[in-house]
Design a protein around this motif. Structure first.
Motif: not given
Lengths: 111, 113
Positions: A31, A96-97, A99-100, A102
């Motif tokens: 993602t 997926g869900r 850790e994002v 940046f």
């Protein structure tokens, strides 16, 4: 390497001209996201790719386009920049869900 | 309508004090609440996160207190250091369907030496 790279870091654009921002990640994340951040406002999700499927937010649907030619790269395209597009653009990625992560952002100034 | 709200745009504390940053949300379907820390010139980075089944999450000097009934949470930074000076974003996402993070507008923390 947990880096999300964004190019360029600073971008100056003229009103009415197109703008293309680039993002890459080597974490094999499925993602990738684009957020718009204006001073004293929350980062606003513009769109995201889950694998090859593009999801655009309803209120920004016609203003931004994107492409993801492969798993690692994602671009954000503005066809005709307006003054209101001046902002920081943050690219992010995740599996997926989980850790994002940046990038450092691209500061776009439209004059 | 802002789904995630941070009540203070800025907060200043002295070194050694406990900084308390507040956040509230509207959607009871949110179940995951990360806090992101952002230094100037850098992107936001995950600091600590909590799920709605818990009421407290601790990681070193950082603690999240979560109140599901009141739909609010707070980030406590114990023994604040000047190096903690940064912008802190509260965020939320849902358990099912669209899981994307919804952010608050951030609190800029300044820790004075």
């Amino acid at each position: 390497d947990t880096t999300v790279k964004q190019n360029p870091r600073y971008k100056l654009a003229r009103v009415g001209k197109p703008v293309n921002l680039i993002c890459s990640q080597t974490m094999n994340h499925d993602t990738m996201y684009w957020y718009q951040k204006k001073p004293n406002q929350a980062p606003k999700l513009l769109l995201f790719y889950y694998d090859k499927i593009l999801n655009r937010e309803a209120d920004t649907f016609e203003k931004f386009q994107s492409s993801r030619p492969n798993n690692s790269f994602c671009s954000l395209y503005i066809g005709s920049a307006g003054l209101e597009y001046s902002a920081m653009y943050l690219c992010a990625s995740s599996r997926g869900r989980a850790e994002v992560f940046f990038g450092k952002g691209t500061r776009l100034t439209v004059v | 309508q802002q789904q995630v709200r941070q009540s203070s745009q800025s907060l200043t504390v002295w070194e050694g004090e406990t900084a308390i940053l507040n956040c509230s949300y509207e959607n009871s379907a949110f179940d995951y609440f990360p806090w992101y820390q952002q230094f100037p010139g850098e992107g936001p980075a995950l600091l600590i996160a909590i799920r709605s089944v818990s009421d407290k999450k601790e990681d070193g000097r950082f603690t999240i207190f979560f109140n599901k009934r009141e739909k609010n949470l707070s980030l406590h930074i114990k023994d604040s250091q000047p190096g903690d000076s940064a912008t802190y974003f509260c965020a939320a996402s849902r358990a099912s369907g669209s899981w994307q993070l919804i952010f608050g507008s951030g609190t800029q923390l300044t820790v004075m030496p």
